[in-house]
Write a protein that holds these residues in place. Structure first.
Motif, PDB file in Angstrom:
ATOM      1  N   ARG A  65     -10.866  -7.998  -2.323  1.00 41.71           N
ATOM      2  CA  ARG A  65     -11.797  -9.123  -2.186  1.00 41.71           C
ATOM      3  C   ARG A  65     -13.204  -8.736  -2.625  1.00 41.71           C
ATOM      4  NH1 ARG A  65      -8.610 -10.081   2.480  1.00 41.71           N
ATOM      5  NH2 ARG A  65     -10.032  -8.953   3.817  1.00 41.71           N
ATOM      6  N   GLU A  66     -13.539  -7.450  -2.484  1.00 39.30           N
ATOM      7  CA  GLU A  66     -14.868  -6.968  -2.875  1.00 39.30           C
ATOM      8  C   GLU A  66     -14.975  -6.686  -4.367  1.00 39.30           C
ATOM      9  OE1 GLU A  66     -17.575  -6.777  -0.946  1.00 39.30           O
ATOM     10  OE2 GLU A  66     -16.456  -7.569   0.764  1.00 39.30           O
ATOM     11  N   GLY A  67     -13.860  -6.793  -5.125  1.00 35.31           N
ATOM     12  CA  GLY A  67     -13.955  -6.654  -6.568  1.00 35.31           C
ATOM     13  C   GLY A  67     -13.087  -5.594  -7.216  1.00 35.31           C
ATOM     14  N   PHE A  68     -12.399  -4.774  -6.431  1.00 33.90           N
ATOM     15  CA  PHE A  68     -11.496  -3.805  -7.039  1.00 33.90           C
ATOM     16  C   PHE A  68     -10.226  -4.524  -7.472  1.00 33.90           C
ATOM     17  CE2 PHE A  68     -14.409  -1.135  -4.794  1.00 33.90           C
ATOM     18  CZ  PHE A  68     -14.514  -0.014  -5.602  1.00 33.90           C
ATOM     19  N   SER A  69      -9.508  -3.954  -8.459  1.00 42.09           N
ATOM     20  CA  SER A  69      -8.369  -4.667  -9.026  1.00 42.09           C
ATOM     21  C   SER A  69      -7.084  -4.500  -8.227  1.00 42.09           C
ATOM     22  CB  SER A  69      -8.140  -4.236 -10.470  1.00 42.09           C
ATOM     23  OG  SER A  69      -7.853  -2.852 -10.522  1.00 42.09           O
ATOM     24  N   SER A  70      -6.889  -3.365  -7.562  1.00 38.57           N
ATOM     25  CA  SER A  70      -5.649  -3.170  -6.816  1.00 38.57           C
ATOM     26  C   SER A  70      -5.811  -2.073  -5.776  1.00 38.57           C
ATOM     27  CB  SER A  70      -4.509  -2.826  -7.763  1.00 38.57           C
ATOM     28  OG  SER A  70      -4.761  -1.593  -8.395  1.00 38.57           O
ATOM     29  N   TYR A  71      -4.811  -1.965  -4.914  1.00 40.15           N
ATOM     30  CA  TYR A  71      -4.793  -0.911  -3.908  1.00 40.15           C
ATOM     31  C   TYR A  71      -3.351  -0.472  -3.689  1.00 40.15           C
ATOM     32  CZ  TYR A  71      -2.941  -4.198  -0.476  1.00 40.15           C
ATOM     33  OH  TYR A  71      -2.148  -5.091   0.180  1.00 40.15           O
ATOM     34  N   GLY A  72      -3.187   0.686  -3.094  1.00 44.26           N
ATOM     35  CA  GLY A  72      -1.865   1.183  -2.752  1.00 44.26           C
ATOM     36  C   GLY A  72      -1.927   1.933  -1.440  1.00 44.26           C
ATOM     37  N   CYS A  73      -0.924   1.715  -0.595  1.00 46.15           N
ATOM     38  CA  CYS A  73      -0.820   2.423   0.677  1.00 46.15           C
ATOM     39  C   CYS A  73       0.414   3.314   0.608  1.00 46.15           C
ATOM     40  CB  CYS A  73      -0.693   1.433   1.830  1.00 46.15           C
ATOM     41  SG  CYS A  73      -2.188   0.477   2.110  1.00 46.15           S
ATOM     42  N   LEU A  74       0.190   4.614   0.579  1.00 44.93           N
ATOM     43  CA  LEU A  74       1.276   5.572   0.437  1.00 44.93           C
ATOM     44  C   LEU A  74       1.453   6.364   1.724  1.00 44.93           C
ATOM     45  CD1 LEU A  74       0.210   6.929  -3.055  1.00 44.93           C
ATOM     46  CD2 LEU A  74       1.902   5.173  -2.563  1.00 44.93           C
ATOM     47  N   PRO A  75       2.715   6.533   2.188  1.00 50.24           N
ATOM     48  CA  PRO A  75       2.918   7.340   3.390  1.00 50.24           C
ATOM     49  C   PRO A  75       2.456   8.772   3.157  1.00 50.24           C
ATOM     50  CG  PRO A  75       5.019   6.811   2.373  1.00 50.24           C
ATOM     51  CD  PRO A  75       3.958   6.065   1.610  1.00 50.24           C
ATOM     52  N   VAL A  76       1.909   9.383   4.197  1.00 47.49           N
ATOM     53  CA  VAL A  76       1.422  10.761   4.090  1.00 47.49           C
ATOM     54  C   VAL A  76       2.595  11.687   3.768  1.00 47.49           C
ATOM     55  CG1 VAL A  76       0.304  12.636   5.364  1.00 47.49           C
ATOM     56  CG2 VAL A  76      -0.526  10.300   5.610  1.00 47.49           C
ATOM     57  N   TYR A  77       3.755  11.419   4.340  1.00 50.45           N
ATOM     58  CA  TYR A  77       4.991  12.127   4.027  1.00 50.45           C
ATOM     59  C   TYR A  77       6.141  11.173   4.312  1.00 50.45           C
ATOM     60  CZ  TYR A  77       4.953  12.836   9.088  1.00 50.45           C
ATOM     61  OH  TYR A  77       4.889  12.627  10.427  1.00 50.45           O
ATOM     62  N   ILE A  78       7.323  11.484   3.863  1.00 51.18           N
ATOM     63  CA  ILE A  78       8.471  10.589   4.035  1.00 51.18           C
ATOM     64  C   ILE A  78       8.709  10.346   5.523  1.00 51.18           C
ATOM     65  CG2 ILE A  78      10.966  10.336   3.687  1.00 51.18           C
ATOM     66  CD1 ILE A  78      10.587  11.942   1.095  1.00 51.18           C
ATOM     67  N   GLY A  79       8.774   9.086   5.898  1.00 50.49           N
ATOM     68  CA  GLY A  79       8.982   8.708   7.290  1.00 50.49           C
ATOM     69  C   GLY A  79       7.711   8.655   8.123  1.00 50.49           C
ATOM     70  N   ALA A  80       6.576   8.852   7.503  1.00 44.28           N
ATOM     71  CA  ALA A  80       5.301   8.872   8.233  1.00 44.28           C
ATOM     72  C   ALA A  80       4.865   7.464   8.639  1.00 44.28           C
ATOM     73  CB  ALA A  80       4.214   9.495   7.368  1.00 44.28           C
ATOM     74  N   THR A  81       4.147   7.375   9.742  1.00 48.96           N
ATOM     75  CA  THR A  81       3.528   6.106  10.113  1.00 48.96           C
ATOM     76  C   THR A  81       2.114   6.032   9.546  1.00 48.96           C
ATOM     77  OG1 THR A  81       2.769   7.031  12.207  1.00 48.96           O
ATOM     78  CG2 THR A  81       4.859   5.857  12.228  1.00 48.96           C
ATOM     79  N   ARG A  82       1.496   7.175   9.258  1.00 48.23           N
ATOM     80  CA  ARG A  82       0.147   7.197   8.678  1.00 48.23           C
ATOM     81  C   ARG A  82       0.239   6.997   7.166  1.00 48.23           C
ATOM     82  NH1 ARG A  82      -3.091  12.263  10.684  1.00 48.23           N
ATOM     83  NH2 ARG A  82      -2.430  12.768   8.602  1.00 48.23           N
ATOM     84  N   HIS A  83      -0.738   6.254   6.612  1.00 45.38           N
ATOM     85  CA  HIS A  83      -0.723   5.935   5.180  1.00 45.38           C
ATOM     86  C   HIS A  83      -2.075   6.215   4.535  1.00 45.38           C
ATOM     87  CE1 HIS A  83       2.949   3.913   6.313  1.00 45.38           C
ATOM     88  NE2 HIS A  83       3.224   3.762   5.029  1.00 45.38           N
ATOM     89  N   GLU A  84      -2.033   6.721   3.296  1.00 43.56           N
ATOM     90  CA  GLU A  84      -3.237   6.954   2.507  1.00 43.56           C
ATOM     91  C   GLU A  84      -3.549   5.674   1.722  1.00 43.56           C
ATOM     92  OE1 GLU A  84      -2.584  11.628   1.315  1.00 43.56           O
ATOM     93  OE2 GLU A  84      -2.164  10.088  -0.169  1.00 43.56           O
ATOM     94  N   LEU A  85      -4.827   5.329   1.676  1.00 41.31           N
ATOM     95  CA  LEU A  85      -5.263   4.182   0.885  1.00 41.31           C
ATOM     96  C   LEU A  85      -5.902   4.669  -0.408  1.00 41.31           C
ATOM     97  CD1 LEU A  85      -5.858   1.179   0.428  1.00 41.31           C
ATOM     98  CD2 LEU A  85      -7.962   1.488   1.759  1.00 41.31           C
ATOM     99  N   TRP A  86      -5.391   4.128  -1.536  1.00 44.48           N
ATOM    100  CA  TRP A  86      -5.931   4.396  -2.863  1.00 44.48           C
ATOM    101  C   TRP A  86      -6.301   3.065  -3.472  1.00 44.48           C
ATOM    102  CZ3 TRP A  86      -6.290   9.338  -4.963  1.00 44.48           C
ATOM    103  CH2 TRP A  86      -5.676  10.350  -4.228  1.00 44.48           C
ATOM    104  N   ILE A  87      -7.465   3.004  -4.138  1.00 44.34           N
ATOM    105  CA  ILE A  87      -7.885   1.769  -4.797  1.00 44.34           C
ATOM    106  C   ILE A  87      -8.134   2.052  -6.264  1.00 44.34           C
ATOM    107  CG2 ILE A  87      -8.851   0.700  -2.735  1.00 44.34           C
ATOM    108  CD1 ILE A  87     -11.627   1.521  -3.789  1.00 44.34           C
ATOM    109  N   ARG A  88      -8.171   0.979  -7.013  1.00 43.12           N
ATOM    110  CA  ARG A  88      -8.451   1.060  -8.447  1.00 43.12           C
ATOM    111  C   ARG A  88      -9.291  -0.115  -8.821  1.00 43.12           C
ATOM    112  NH1 ARG A  88      -4.883   3.073 -13.265  1.00 43.12           N
ATOM    113  NH2 ARG A  88      -4.749   4.811 -11.927  1.00 43.12           N
TER     114      ARG A  88
END
Length: 60
Positions: free
Chosen positions: A37-60
Motif C-alpha cells: 500500500r505504501e508503494g512497493f510492488s510485492s512482498y513474500g513471507c518465507l518460513p524461517v525453516y521448514i515447519g516454522a511458525t516464524r516468517h521472514e518478510l521480504w519486499i520488492r
C-alpha cells in the motif's frame, strides 16, 4: 540534444529487501500488505525453516 535511456524501472531492478522476522505468517502478511500500500510492488513471507511458525518478510 535528446537524451534517451533504456532501463528497467528502479524498483523492478532492485533486489529484494529483508524487513524482519514475524511470529506468525498472518502478521507477516499484514505488514507485507502495508508495504505494498505504501508503494512497493510485492512482498513474500518465507518460513524461517521448514515447519516454522516464524516468517521472514521480504519486499520488492
Amino acid at each position: 540534444m535528446t537524451v534517451s535511456a533504456l532501463s528497467a524501472p528502479a524498483q523492478a531492478a532492485a533486489s529484494p529487501i529483508f524487513i524482519g522476522v514475524y511470529p506468525t505468517k498472518s502478521k507477516c502478511v499484514d505488514v507485507g500488505q502495508q508495504y505494498v500500500r505504501e508503494g512497493f510492488s510485492s512482498y513474500g513471507c518465507l518460513p524461517v525453516y521448514i515447519g516454522a511458525t516464524r516468517h521472514e518478510l521480504w519486499i520488492r
